[in-house]
Motif scaffolding. Structure first.
Motif, PDB file in Angstrom:
ATOM      1  N   TYR A 153       9.139  -7.537   1.102  1.00 58.54           N
ATOM      2  CA  TYR A 153       8.010  -6.617   1.344  1.00 58.54           C
ATOM      3  C   TYR A 153       7.471  -6.084   0.025  1.00 58.54           C
ATOM      4  O   TYR A 153       6.261  -5.966  -0.161  1.00 58.54           O
ATOM      5  N   THR A 156       5.297  -8.691  -1.579  1.00 59.16           N
ATOM      6  CA  THR A 156       4.018  -8.829  -0.869  1.00 59.16           C
ATOM      7  C   THR A 156       3.078  -7.689  -1.285  1.00 59.16           C
ATOM      8  O   THR A 156       1.875  -7.916  -1.540  1.00 59.16           O
ATOM      9  N   LEU A 157       3.579  -6.515  -1.364  1.00 57.41           N
ATOM     10  CA  LEU A 157       2.758  -5.375  -1.778  1.00 57.41           C
ATOM     11  C   LEU A 157       2.274  -5.543  -3.221  1.00 57.41           C
ATOM     12  O   LEU A 157       1.105  -5.262  -3.537  1.00 57.41           O
ATOM     13  N   ASN A 159       1.855  -8.342  -4.805  1.00 59.25           N
ATOM     14  CA  ASN A 159       0.829  -9.412  -4.814  1.00 59.25           C
ATOM     15  C   ASN A 159      -0.520  -8.866  -4.266  1.00 59.25           C
ATOM     16  O   ASN A 159      -1.572  -9.199  -4.797  1.00 59.25           O
ATOM     17  N   ASP A 160      -0.457  -8.056  -3.246  1.00 60.88           N
ATOM     18  CA  ASP A 160      -1.708  -7.474  -2.702  1.00 60.88           C
ATOM     19  C   ASP A 160      -2.385  -6.570  -3.714  1.00 60.88           C
ATOM     20  O   ASP A 160      -3.624  -6.566  -3.852  1.00 60.88           O
ATOM     21  N   LEU A 161      -1.592  -5.817  -4.481  1.00 60.99           N
ATOM     22  CA  LEU A 161      -2.174  -4.922  -5.502  1.00 60.99           C
ATOM     23  C   LEU A 161      -2.820  -5.724  -6.610  1.00 60.99           C
ATOM     24  O   LEU A 161      -3.907  -5.387  -7.058  1.00 60.99           O
ATOM     25  N   THR A 162      -2.194  -6.775  -7.045  1.00 56.28           N
ATOM     26  CA  THR A 162      -2.790  -7.592  -8.108  1.00 56.28           C
ATOM     27  C   THR A 162      -4.002  -8.320  -7.582  1.00 56.28           C
ATOM     28  O   THR A 162      -4.990  -8.489  -8.305  1.00 56.28           O
ATOM     29  N   ALA A 163      -4.000  -8.708  -6.317  1.00 54.86           N
ATOM     30  CA  ALA A 163      -5.152  -9.388  -5.735  1.00 54.86           C
ATOM     31  C   ALA A 163      -6.328  -8.401  -5.592  1.00 54.86           C
ATOM     32  O   ALA A 163      -7.481  -8.783  -5.802  1.00 54.86           O
ATOM     33  N   ASN A 164      -6.025  -7.180  -5.289  1.00 53.79           N
ATOM     34  CA  ASN A 164      -7.097  -6.175  -5.141  1.00 53.79           C
ATOM     35  C   ASN A 164      -7.672  -5.785  -6.485  1.00 53.79           C
ATOM     36  O   ASN A 164      -8.840  -5.447  -6.595  1.00 53.79           O
TER      37      ASN A 164
END
Length: 166
Positions: A153, A156-157, A159-164
């Motif tokens: 988890y 995943t978080l 990766n989501d922060l870097t994607a955002n």
């Protein structure tokens, strides 16, 4: 015819008696009678003059009374007009004051309603936020009860922060 024409003796004696009575009256009675008549004439003339004077004064007083009545009527009409204007002005001022007070009360009520609405929305948002945090905390605790799931988890978080950010 003798009855119609007097005898000369009667005529003379009648004339003498008349002249004697005339001179006695002239000497003793004529002046008092004339003065009494003059005094009476003067009193009558004075009475007539006084009556004329009183009549003129009455006419003047009557015209003054009429003028005073006209003036009093005008003053009464003016006072009634002023009273009506004052009444209308007071009523209009009271209406304007009532409108201002009503508008102020409405404005204050609307501001109070808006303030209470904002406070209620803030309370609701805070309550919803707290509920969401509690629910999320409970869900996360349940889901991440094992170590492998937590690490997964976190990745995943991340990766989501870097994607955002990109």
């Amino acid at each position: 015819m003798e009855l119609l024409l007097p005898a000369l003796g009667y005529f003379v004696w009648t004339l003498v008696a008349f002249l004697i009575v005339f001179f006695i009256l002239k000497k003793f009675a004529w002046k008092p009678i004339i003065s009494t008549l003059n005094e009476r004439e003067k009193n009558i003339a004075d009475s007539i003059a006084t009556a004329e004077k009183v009549k003129m004064e009455m006419a003047q007083l009557q015209s003054e009374n009429e003028a005073l009545m006209v003036k009093a009527r005008e003053e009464r009409a003016q006072m009634l007009k002023e009273a009506k204007e004052t009444k209308d002005r007071i009523i209009n001022e009271a209406k304007e004051q009532a409108k201002l007070e009503a508008n102020k009360i409405i404005t204050d009520a609307q501001a109070s309603i808006q303030q209470q609405k904002n406070a209620a929305l803030t309370d609701i948002k805070n309550s919803i936020g707290n509920m969401v945090i509690e629910v999320a905390e409970k869900v996360i605790r349940k889901e991440l009860s094992n170590k492998a799931d937590q690490e997964q988890y976190i990745r995943t978080l991340a990766n989501d922060l870097t994607a955002n950010q990109n």
